[in-house]
Design a protein around this motif. Sequence first.
Motif, PDB file in Angstrom:
ATOM      1  N   GLY A  35       0.819  -1.215   0.000  1.00 10.68           N
ATOM      2  CA  GLY A  35       0.000   0.000   0.000  1.00 10.68           C
ATOM      3  C   GLY A  35       0.850   1.260   0.000  1.00 10.68           C
ATOM      4  N   LEU A  36       1.894   1.282   0.815  1.00 13.62           N
ATOM      5  CA  LEU A  36       2.799   2.435   0.843  1.00 13.62           C
ATOM      6  C   LEU A  36       3.568   2.558  -0.473  1.00 13.62           C
ATOM      7  CD1 LEU A  36       4.139   2.071   4.494  1.00 13.62           C
ATOM      8  CD2 LEU A  36       2.698   3.931   3.615  1.00 13.62           C
ATOM      9  N   ALA A  37       4.016   1.426  -0.987  1.00 11.45           N
ATOM     10  CA  ALA A  37       4.746   1.428  -2.255  1.00 11.45           C
ATOM     11  C   ALA A  37       3.862   1.948  -3.394  1.00 11.45           C
ATOM     12  CB  ALA A  37       5.251   0.029  -2.577  1.00 11.45           C
ATOM     13  N   ASN A  38       2.593   1.570  -3.391  1.00 12.43           N
ATOM     14  CA  ASN A  38       1.663   2.043  -4.418  1.00 12.43           C
ATOM     15  C   ASN A  38       1.411   3.541  -4.336  1.00 12.43           C
ATOM     16  OD1 ASN A  38       1.378  -0.508  -5.506  1.00 12.43           O
ATOM     17  ND2 ASN A  38      -0.445  -0.986  -4.318  1.00 12.43           N
ATOM     18  N   ARG A  39       1.712   4.123  -3.188  1.00  9.00           N
ATOM     19  CA  ARG A  39       1.588   5.579  -3.019  1.00  9.00           C
ATOM     20  C   ARG A  39       2.905   6.292  -3.298  1.00  9.00           C
ATOM     21  NH1 ARG A  39      -2.193   3.292   0.067  1.00  9.00           N
ATOM     22  NH2 ARG A  39      -4.193   4.318   0.297  1.00  9.00           N
ATOM     23  N   GLY A  40       3.902   5.562  -3.789  1.00 10.89           N
ATOM     24  CA  GLY A  40       5.157   6.176  -4.200  1.00 10.89           C
ATOM     25  C   GLY A  40       6.277   6.176  -3.183  1.00 10.89           C
ATOM     26  N   TYR A  41       6.095   5.462  -2.072  1.00 14.78           N
ATOM     27  CA  TYR A  41       7.155   5.392  -1.058  1.00 14.78           C
ATOM     28  C   TYR A  41       8.014   4.154  -1.275  1.00 14.78           C
ATOM     29  CZ  TYR A  41       4.309   8.840   1.355  1.00 14.78           C
ATOM     30  OH  TYR A  41       3.593   9.962   1.667  1.00 14.78           O
ATOM     31  N   HIS A  42       9.265   4.255  -0.889  1.00 19.26           N
ATOM     32  CA  HIS A  42      10.161   3.104  -0.883  1.00 19.26           C
ATOM     33  C   HIS A  42      10.074   2.500   0.519  1.00 19.26           C
ATOM     34  CE1 HIS A  42      14.397   1.305  -1.101  1.00 19.26           C
ATOM     35  NE2 HIS A  42      13.646   0.652  -1.962  1.00 19.26           N
ATOM     36  N   VAL A  43       9.837   1.206   0.621  1.00 19.31           N
ATOM     37  CA  VAL A  43       9.642   0.544   1.907  1.00 19.31           C
ATOM     38  C   VAL A  43      10.725  -0.504   2.093  1.00 19.31           C
ATOM     39  CG1 VAL A  43       8.044  -0.779   3.338  1.00 19.31           C
ATOM     40  CG2 VAL A  43       7.156   0.921   1.733  1.00 19.31           C
ATOM     41  N   ALA A  44      11.356  -0.482   3.269  1.00 14.82           N
ATOM     42  CA  ALA A  44      12.371  -1.472   3.620  1.00 14.82           C
ATOM     43  C   ALA A  44      11.904  -2.208   4.873  1.00 14.82           C
ATOM     44  CB  ALA A  44      13.714  -0.788   3.869  1.00 14.82           C
ATOM     45  N   ARG A  45      11.540  -3.485   4.705  1.00 18.22           N
ATOM     46  CA  ARG A  45      11.130  -4.297   5.854  1.00 18.22           C
ATOM     47  C   ARG A  45      12.336  -5.110   6.336  1.00 18.22           C
ATOM     48  NH1 ARG A  45       6.355  -7.654   3.411  1.00 18.22           N
ATOM     49  NH2 ARG A  45       7.107  -6.891   1.409  1.00 18.22           N
ATOM     50  N   PHE A  46      12.384  -5.369   7.632  1.00 13.71           N
ATOM     51  CA  PHE A  46      13.472  -6.162   8.204  1.00 13.71           C
ATOM     52  C   PHE A  46      12.940  -6.974   9.376  1.00 13.71           C
ATOM     53  CE2 PHE A  46      13.277  -2.514  10.909  1.00 13.71           C
ATOM     54  CZ  PHE A  46      13.623  -2.974  12.166  1.00 13.71           C
ATOM     55  N   GLU A  47      13.771  -7.913   9.843  1.00 15.90           N
ATOM     56  CA  GLU A  47      13.377  -8.745  10.981  1.00 15.90           C
ATOM     57  C   GLU A  47      14.337  -8.561  12.147  1.00 15.90           C
ATOM     58  OE1 GLU A  47      10.927 -12.427   9.140  1.00 15.90           O
ATOM     59  OE2 GLU A  47      13.104 -12.649   9.092  1.00 15.90           O
TER      60      GLU A  47
END
Length: 161
Positions: A35-47
């Motif tokens: 959802g964030l990516a579709n709004r033009g943001y770059h998202v970095a998930r981690f564990e």
Amino acid sequence: MFLLDGPADAPLTIALAHGAGAPMDSPFMAFFAEGLANRGYHVARFEFPYMAARRAGGNRRPPDQPSVLIETWRTVIAELGAELGAKRLVIGGKSLGGRIASMLADDAGVPTFGARAKAARSRGAATVPPMRARRSGDWHVGRADDKPRRRAEHQFLADPA
């Protein structure tokens, strides 16, 4: 180390941490990141380390101590911040991940998103009852009906009220 979504040249990168019980590629985290990516943001998930160990070994483990979780966030901020610059980085997450992000946001000099703040429209996290906030270490959050107590940036990506 990171699961990336969205355009790499976006004006903002949002680092997202998972909650206590589900990994970075859970359906909720994937939906939220997309959802964030579709709004033009770059998202970095981690564990966090306990979740990475669970993925590698298959055994369910309790979350790491807060000091380990905070240090993991500091490492993520250092890695992404060195690459992007602090002004292009926003941190947050679901439940546990958002709570830890909100605990160190001021010290790290980055805004938070999705943490336990009314203005950020809490993403999968309950607020702390007012009588327990000081004992639980959530003094920086307050009650759901309070104004955020730490940073104006809690409103950075919030939906309009």
